[in-house]
Every structure is written in C-alpha cells, then in structure tokens.
Scaffold this motif. Structure first.
Motif, short mmCIF file in Angstrom:
data_model
loop_
_atom_site.label_atom_id
_atom_site.label_comp_id
_atom_site.label_asym_id
_atom_site.label_seq_id
_atom_site.Cartn_x
_atom_site.Cartn_y
_atom_site.Cartn_z
N GLY A 11 8.33 1.22 2.81
CA GLY A 11 8.60 1.00 1.42
C GLY A 11 10.45 1.49 1.19
O GLY A 11 10.67 2.25 1.16
N THR A 14 13.94 1.03 -4.70
CA THR A 14 15.06 1.75 -5.27
C THR A 14 15.08 3.03 -4.55
O THR A 14 15.90 3.37 -4.53
CB THR A 14 14.63 1.96 -6.92
N GLY A 16 13.30 4.23 -1.78
CA GLY A 16 13.21 4.19 -0.30
C GLY A 16 14.34 3.82 0.40
O GLY A 16 14.54 4.31 1.43
N ASN A 34 9.03 -2.76 5.20
CA ASN A 34 8.79 -3.14 3.61
C ASN A 34 7.83 -4.70 3.52
O ASN A 34 8.04 -5.43 4.23
CB ASN A 34 10.07 -3.38 3.07
N LYS A 39 13.92 -6.91 2.08
CA LYS A 39 14.51 -5.60 1.89
C LYS A 39 14.73 -4.88 3.03
O LYS A 39 15.51 -3.79 3.06
CB LYS A 39 13.58 -4.71 0.87
N MET A 67 7.14 5.62 0.66
CA MET A 67 7.76 5.51 -0.61
C MET A 67 7.48 4.29 -1.23
O MET A 67 8.40 3.50 -1.31
CB MET A 67 9.30 5.90 -0.70
N SER A 69 4.93 2.16 -4.70
CA SER A 69 4.63 2.33 -6.20
C SER A 69 3.66 3.16 -6.60
O SER A 69 3.84 4.06 -7.29
CB SER A 69 4.35 0.61 -6.53
N ASP A 76 -3.50 0.06 0.36
CA ASP A 76 -3.19 -0.90 1.29
C ASP A 76 -2.49 -0.70 2.63
O ASP A 76 -2.94 -1.19 3.62
CB ASP A 76 -2.33 -2.02 0.53
N VAL A 124 8.77 13.18 -5.37
CA VAL A 124 10.11 14.00 -5.63
C VAL A 124 10.34 13.93 -7.10
O VAL A 124 10.15 12.95 -7.99
CB VAL A 124 11.09 13.09 -4.80
N PHE A 235 15.18 4.23 -12.86
CA PHE A 235 13.60 4.47 -12.74
C PHE A 235 12.96 3.50 -13.73
O PHE A 235 13.04 3.68 -15.11
CB PHE A 235 13.40 5.95 -13.01
N HIS A 239 6.84 2.51 -13.84
CA HIS A 239 6.53 3.66 -13.12
C HIS A 239 6.14 4.81 -13.93
O HIS A 239 5.19 5.65 -13.82
CB HIS A 239 7.44 3.84 -12.07
N ASP A 243 2.84 6.99 -14.32
CA ASP A 243 2.68 8.47 -13.79
C ASP A 243 1.77 9.10 -15.31
O ASP A 243 1.18 9.87 -15.04
CB ASP A 243 4.01 9.02 -13.92
P1 NAP Z 1 10.22 -0.10 -6.40
O1 NAP Z 1 11.72 -0.19 -6.29
O2 NAP Z 1 9.36 -0.61 -7.40
O3 NAP Z 1 9.51 -0.08 -5.04
C1 NAP Z 1 8.38 -0.02 -4.78
C2 NAP Z 1 7.93 -0.38 -3.41
O4 NAP Z 1 6.62 -0.33 -3.19
C3 NAP Z 1 8.52 -1.56 -2.72
O5 NAP Z 1 8.81 -1.19 -1.40
C4 NAP Z 1 7.35 -2.27 -2.78
O6 NAP Z 1 7.28 -3.38 -1.78
C5 NAP Z 1 6.30 -1.27 -2.34
N1 NAP Z 1 4.77 -1.83 -2.62
C6 NAP Z 1 4.19 -1.97 -4.03
N2 NAP Z 1 3.15 -2.44 -3.89
C7 NAP Z 1 2.77 -2.31 -2.48
C8 NAP Z 1 1.62 -2.78 -1.76
N3 NAP Z 1 0.37 -3.16 -2.42
N4 NAP Z 1 1.61 -2.86 -0.55
C9 NAP Z 1 2.69 -2.50 0.18
N5 NAP Z 1 3.90 -2.22 -0.42
C10 NAP Z 1 4.00 -2.19 -1.87
O7 NAP Z 1 9.95 1.52 -6.62
P2 NAP Z 1 10.88 2.84 -6.46
O8 NAP Z 1 11.66 3.24 -7.80
O9 NAP Z 1 11.46 2.89 -5.16
O10 NAP Z 1 9.63 4.09 -6.58
C11 NAP Z 1 8.70 4.43 -5.64
C12 NAP Z 1 7.98 5.61 -5.92
O11 NAP Z 1 8.84 6.52 -6.15
C13 NAP Z 1 7.02 5.36 -7.03
O12 NAP Z 1 5.82 5.86 -7.01
C14 NAP Z 1 7.85 5.99 -8.24
O13 NAP Z 1 6.92 6.60 -9.41
C15 NAP Z 1 8.37 7.09 -7.52
N6 NAP Z 1 9.87 7.57 -8.05
C16 NAP Z 1 10.64 6.80 -8.39
C17 NAP Z 1 11.83 6.99 -8.99
C18 NAP Z 1 12.96 6.27 -9.50
O14 NAP Z 1 13.91 6.95 -10.04
N7 NAP Z 1 13.22 5.13 -9.41
C19 NAP Z 1 12.19 8.60 -9.02
C20 NAP Z 1 11.07 9.53 -8.54
C21 NAP Z 1 10.01 9.05 -8.20
P3 NAP Z 1 7.95 -4.83 -2.28
O15 NAP Z 1 9.60 -4.73 -2.04
O16 NAP Z 1 7.12 -5.83 -1.30
O17 NAP Z 1 7.50 -5.23 -3.65
#
Ligand code: NAP
Length: 286
Positions: A11, A14, A16, A34, A39, A67, A69, A76, A124, A235, A239, A243
């Motif tokens: 993963g 954003t 990971g 990924n 990516k 890390m 979604s 999966d 986190v 963020f 997401h 949550d």
């Molecule tokens: P993001 O940028 O949307 O990235 C999501 C990741 O999940 C991508 O690598 C995506 O792969 C993968 N993914 C989604 N569905 C999938 C599936 N069915 N099979 C395989 N891979 C899949 O999200 P993010 O902001 O990094 O957040 C990741 C997690 O951390 C979330 O649970 C979020 O709530 C949490 N979080 C985020 C933040 C923040 O500020 N962004 C802070 C704390 C916690 P693809 O590239 O192929 O789509």
C-alpha cells in the motif's frame, strides 16, 4: 528475527509512500507491493524491491506492513488471489497500519494465526507531514511480545507507539481519535463560515485562533487551506467518512458524533477525494 529484518510494505498511497520510505532510509531492505503498479516506481528509485503480489512480499519479508484504504482492501490482500495467506509461509509478523474495523483485524488475526503468523493492528494518528518526519502516533493492538518485536521499527515511523491491549484495540482507539478529528474539522469550518457570514476576514479568524488557548497545528494547517482555497487531499474526506461509519458501527451515538457522521456521509459523494477540510464547501452550500 535478526537485527536487520527484511521488511515488506503493501500500500503505497498518500501515507504508505512516506512511511515505507522512512524504513528504507533507515537502512532496511524493503520489498514493496501496490495494486496499481505505477506507485511502486518512486519507491524502486529510492531503493525498494517491487514484488509481484502480496504472496511474494510475505515470502521475502520477516515483517510485512499494510497501509491501505479499508476493510475490503485488507480482505483482498490477505485472502484474495496471491494474497498474504494464500501461500506457504509462516512465522511472519503482519502489521496492519490501515484505519479499519476491529472486526476485520480480529478475523485476519485469527486466519494469520492458523498459518503461524502474528498480527498487530497499528493504525496511526497524524497525516502526511508526520509520516514524512516519523512523528506519527501509533495505536497498537495484539500480543505484547509482537509489540516488543515491532517497537524498533515503529521508532522510525512515529514519536509514540502505545500498546493498548488485544487485537482490535488499536483500531478502536483510532476510531475514537478520528471522531474528535471529525468534530474538530467541522467545528473549525463552522467557525470560519460564521465569521465570514458577518463580514469578518478569514485571516483575522486564523490569527485569533492561532494566538488563543485553542491554537494547535491542525487549526493552523487547515486554516491555511481554507484561506488559500487549497483542498488537495492530505487526508481524503472519503476516508474520514469511512472512519465515522466504522465508529457508528461500533456504537458511536453521541449528539456530536451523530451530526458529524451524517455531515460527512452527505459530503462524500461530491467531495470524497478532496481534503477533510473541504467540508466547509458542503456546509457553505447547506
Ligand atoms: P490512499 O492514498 O487512498 O491509498 C490507499 C491505498 O490502498 C493505495 O495503495 C490503494 O491501492 C490501496 N487499496 C485500496 N483498495 C485496495 C484493494 N481492494 N486492494 C489492494 N489495495 C487497495 O490512502 P491513504 O491516505 O494513504 O490512507 C491509507 C489508510 O491510512 C486509510 O485507512 C486511511 O484512513 C488511513 N490514514 C490516512 C491518513 C492521511 O492523512 N492520509 C492519516 C491517518 C490514517 P491503489 O493505488 O491501487 O488504489
């Protein structure tokens, strides 16, 4: 586990991307995967080894981080074709840092145990800036020895890793803190809107908040986003909407909890890919 374990990271979104990068920069060998292969390129350039599948990652690594979604992504990646648990491997530490339900963690922990792996949920608090600088707060559920094993790795990712009890408790703590995040974000947006409605300048509200007892880094960053009309996702709103759904499914039914859950569900179809503070656009149009 040797003093220099081989790591895997699944993963590269954003969060990971910068988190896995910190482990690479700390000198660990990291295999990355990924779903969208593009990516992986930036991480390859930084020294990571792309893997063809989650199964290939778990075969190469002693410790595998995820890390991604949501619950579906976790399911999966663990049990789908070429998933983490669909291959002959055992004795690995699987650390799920995604924000997901306690239920999926308990289910994946039980399946992992059947394969001889150990599972930690370790979501986190903090966003991209904290991920880049290794200043996240990590909330951990699972066995104490596994937590101790992971601790030297957590030190590269966060300023604090707190062990909160059995599998699922890290997820519950994360849902609690993100309930506050939802309430606070909506509160901040409503404060700016009320001021604007009465002809006060956003810059002045930002200065007032920043110099008072309610000043904090979050209000500073999100206030700047409002003033600059910059809603690019640090963020993503989708997401936080997820949550709050998870928190509601765990029994969140307080007055503010109900309102904030409803507001984000309504905003998600139009604003899901923008930042959480884009809630101000939804509230403005109500
Ligand atoms: P993001 O940028 O949307 O990235 C999501 C990741 O999940 C991508 O690598 C995506 O792969 C993968 N993914 C989604 N569905 C999938 C599936 N069915 N099979 C395989 N891979 C899949 O999200 P993010 O902001 O990094 O957040 C990741 C997690 O951390 C979330 O649970 C979020 O709530 C949490 N979080 C985020 C933040 C923040 O500020 N962004 C802070 C704390 C916690 P693809 O590239 O192929 O789509």
């Amino acid at each position: 586990m040797s003093s220099q374990p081989q790591l895997g990271w699944i993963g590269l979104g954003t969060m990971g991307n910068p988190m896995s990068r910190r482990l690479l920069e700390a000198g660990y060998p990291v295999a990355v995967y990924n779903r969208s292969k593009d990516k992986e390129e930036a991480l390859r350039a930084a020294g990571a080894t792309p893997a063809d599948s989650p199964a290939a990652v778990v075969q190469q690594a002693d410790v595998v981080f995820l890390m991604v979604s949501d619950d579906q992504a976790v399911r999966d990646l663990f049990t789908g074709p070429d998933g983490l648990l669909e291959v002959e491997a055992s004795g690995k530490l699987l650390i799920n840092m995604s924000t997901v339900s306690p239920g999926i963690s308990q289910e994946m922990a039980a399946l992992s145990q059947q394969k001889g792996h150990t599972y930690l949920d370790a979501p986190v608090s903090g966003s991209v800036k904290q991920a880049e600088s290794g200043q996240l707060v990590i909330m951990v559920g699972g066995d104490e020895p596994a937590f101790q094993q992971a601790q030297p790795l957590f030190e590269h990712l966060g300023k604090l890793a707190l062990h909160l009890g059995p599998v699922g408790n890290g997820n519950l703590a994360k849902l609690a803190i993100n309930t506050l995040l939802g309430i606070y974000t909506q509160g901040l947006a409503e404060t700016f809107l009320f001021a604007q409605q009465h002809g006060l300048k956003p810059e002045d509200m930002h200065t007032i908040i920043g110099n008072g007892a309610m000043s904090n880094v979050y209000a500073k960053i999100k206030g700047e986003a409002i003033m600059g009309d910059n809603f690019q996702a640090a963020f993503a709103l989708k997401h936080l909407a997820k949550d709050l759904r998870l928190a509601k499914a765990e029994g969140l039914n307080t007055p503010l909890g109900e309102v904030v859950h409803e507001t984000y569900q309504q905003a998600e179809p139009a604003l899901g890919n923008e930042d959480v503070i884009a809630i101000i656009k939804h509230l403005h149009h109500d």
